[in-house]
Design an enzyme around this catalytic site. Sequence first.
Site, PDB file in Angstrom:
ATOM      1  N   LYS A 140       0.822  -1.216   0.000  1.00  0.00           N
ATOM      2  CA  LYS A 140       0.000   0.000   0.000  1.00  0.00           C
ATOM      3  C   LYS A 140       0.856   1.267   0.000  1.00  0.00           C
ATOM      4  O   LYS A 140       0.607   2.196  -0.760  1.00  0.00           O
ATOM      5  CB  LYS A 140      -0.938   0.021   1.220  1.00  0.00           C
ATOM      6  CG  LYS A 140      -1.854  -1.190   1.312  1.00  0.00           C
ATOM      7  CD  LYS A 140      -2.791  -1.094   2.510  1.00  0.00           C
ATOM      8  CE  LYS A 140      -2.083  -1.063   3.858  1.00  0.00           C
ATOM      9  NZ  LYS A 140      -1.330  -2.308   4.183  1.00  0.00           N
TER      10      LYS A 140
ATOM     11  N   ARG B 286      -9.596   0.054   9.123  1.00  0.00           N
ATOM     12  CA  ARG B 286      -9.077  -1.255   9.517  1.00  0.00           C
ATOM     13  C   ARG B 286     -10.107  -2.080  10.256  1.00  0.00           C
ATOM     14  O   ARG B 286      -9.813  -3.216  10.630  1.00  0.00           O
ATOM     15  CB  ARG B 286      -7.849  -1.072  10.402  1.00  0.00           C
ATOM     16  CG  ARG B 286      -6.542  -1.039   9.620  1.00  0.00           C
ATOM     17  CD  ARG B 286      -5.423  -0.779  10.607  1.00  0.00           C
ATOM     18  NE  ARG B 286      -4.196  -1.484  10.320  1.00  0.00           N
ATOM     19  CZ  ARG B 286      -3.190  -0.979   9.612  1.00  0.00           C
ATOM     20  NH1 ARG B 286      -3.310   0.189   9.033  1.00  0.00           N
ATOM     21  NH2 ARG B 286      -2.091  -1.666   9.467  1.00  0.00           N
TER      22      ARG B 286
ATOM     23  N   ARG C 197      11.497  -5.575   5.242  1.00  0.00           N
ATOM     24  CA  ARG C 197      11.269  -4.149   4.915  1.00  0.00           C
ATOM     25  C   ARG C 197      12.277  -3.267   5.649  1.00  0.00           C
ATOM     26  O   ARG C 197      12.597  -3.489   6.812  1.00  0.00           O
ATOM     27  CB  ARG C 197       9.849  -3.746   5.313  1.00  0.00           C
ATOM     28  CG  ARG C 197       9.615  -2.238   5.190  1.00  0.00           C
ATOM     29  CD  ARG C 197       8.150  -1.881   5.134  1.00  0.00           C
ATOM     30  NE  ARG C 197       7.422  -2.247   6.335  1.00  0.00           N
ATOM     31  CZ  ARG C 197       6.090  -2.140   6.444  1.00  0.00           C
ATOM     32  NH1 ARG C 197       5.361  -1.701   5.433  1.00  0.00           N
ATOM     33  NH2 ARG C 197       5.497  -2.497   7.555  1.00  0.00           N
TER      34      ARG C 197
ATOM     35  N   ARG D  17      11.475  -1.080  11.123  1.00  0.00           N
ATOM     36  CA  ARG D  17      10.434  -0.650  12.060  1.00  0.00           C
ATOM     37  C   ARG D  17      10.371  -1.590  13.252  1.00  0.00           C
ATOM     38  O   ARG D  17      10.546  -2.788  13.105  1.00  0.00           O
ATOM     39  CB  ARG D  17       9.079  -0.644  11.336  1.00  0.00           C
ATOM     40  CG  ARG D  17       8.732   0.694  10.728  1.00  0.00           C
ATOM     41  CD  ARG D  17       7.553   0.629   9.806  1.00  0.00           C
ATOM     42  NE  ARG D  17       6.374  -0.036  10.371  1.00  0.00           N
ATOM     43  CZ  ARG D  17       5.197  -0.096   9.751  1.00  0.00           C
ATOM     44  NH1 ARG D  17       5.054   0.456   8.566  1.00  0.00           N
ATOM     45  NH2 ARG D  17       4.179  -0.712  10.295  1.00  0.00           N
TER      46      ARG D  17
ATOM     47  N   ARG E 147       0.014  -8.822  13.754  1.00  0.00           N
ATOM     48  CA  ARG E 147      -0.644  -7.860  12.867  1.00  0.00           C
ATOM     49  C   ARG E 147      -1.460  -8.572  11.788  1.00  0.00           C
ATOM     50  O   ARG E 147      -2.533  -8.116  11.414  1.00  0.00           O
ATOM     51  CB  ARG E 147       0.397  -6.942  12.224  1.00  0.00           C
ATOM     52  CG  ARG E 147       0.916  -5.890  13.222  1.00  0.00           C
ATOM     53  CD  ARG E 147       2.277  -5.369  12.844  1.00  0.00           C
ATOM     54  NE  ARG E 147       2.279  -4.664  11.596  1.00  0.00           N
ATOM     55  CZ  ARG E 147       3.349  -4.542  10.801  1.00  0.00           C
ATOM     56  NH1 ARG E 147       4.501  -5.116  11.140  1.00  0.00           N
ATOM     57  NH2 ARG E 147       3.271  -3.869   9.701  1.00  0.00           N
TER      58      ARG E 147
END
Length: 207
Positions: free
Chosen positions: A15, A86, A120, A153, A164
């Site tokens: 996204k 969400r 990531r 992160r 998550r």
Amino acid sequence: MGKRILLLGAPGAGKGTQSKQLAEKYDIDHVTTGDALRANKDMETEYGTPRSFMEKGELVPDAVVNEIVKAALEDADGYVLDGYPRNLSQAEYLTEITDLDAVLYLKVAEDELVERLTGRRVCSECGTNFHVKFNQPEEEGVCDECGGELVQRDDDTEETVRERLSVFEENTQPVIEHYRDEGVLVEIDGEQTPDDVFEDIVDVVGE
Ligand code: ADP
Ligand code: ADP
Ligand code: ZN
């Protein structure tokens, strides 16, 4: 009036990567609750700080994120909304405050999501996303865009990623089904290269 695009997808679906390009192409705002919350992690709210939820991979309370989104959309002439809604109650709130021109769902299988999230790396200065395998910077640890330092992160560790993804299944998958039932959802194959995903999105959104 600029395009109003909603981009749905699991954590790691791409996204942020796509939104950045869409915002440039259509000259619209990139509205992302994740970045907004990270910039205000230690803000005291009556529910506690955003950090206390984000570190565990849980959702930050609706009242906090709804307010962020309302303010951002009011200021925008067109937007790509990323990371919101969400859950169904956020989706209802969104319906009250805006209309949408396109609702897209980036579909990616769970194994691929885990690999994308744990690999990531994010620029600590400008927020651009990289990946240790799929989207390497020219120089390891350094942002191509601005020269900033690339970091992982806090919530991109394997354990928090699993949490998550389960929060996504439980809370956000019903949001996707809600838009599908309304007949407005367009599904995009998110496992293609970023450029091919982008092309598919532009085919739907138009020029
Ligand atoms: P999201 O905002 O949905 O969590 P990101 O855009 O941050 O997802 O992408 C998650 C990770 O996957 C990043 O490291 C990014 O570089 C990488 N990525 C994004 N799109 C693709 C793609 N189409 N193929 C492979 N890796 C991708
Ligand atoms: P992702 O890569 O999972 O798409 P985000 O940057 O969108 O990550 O979100 C990071 C964290 O911020 C989430 O795990 C959650 O704690 C919080 N968050 C972001 N958007 C929302 C939202 N709309 N509602 C509640 N919490 C949110
Ligand atoms: Zn940078």
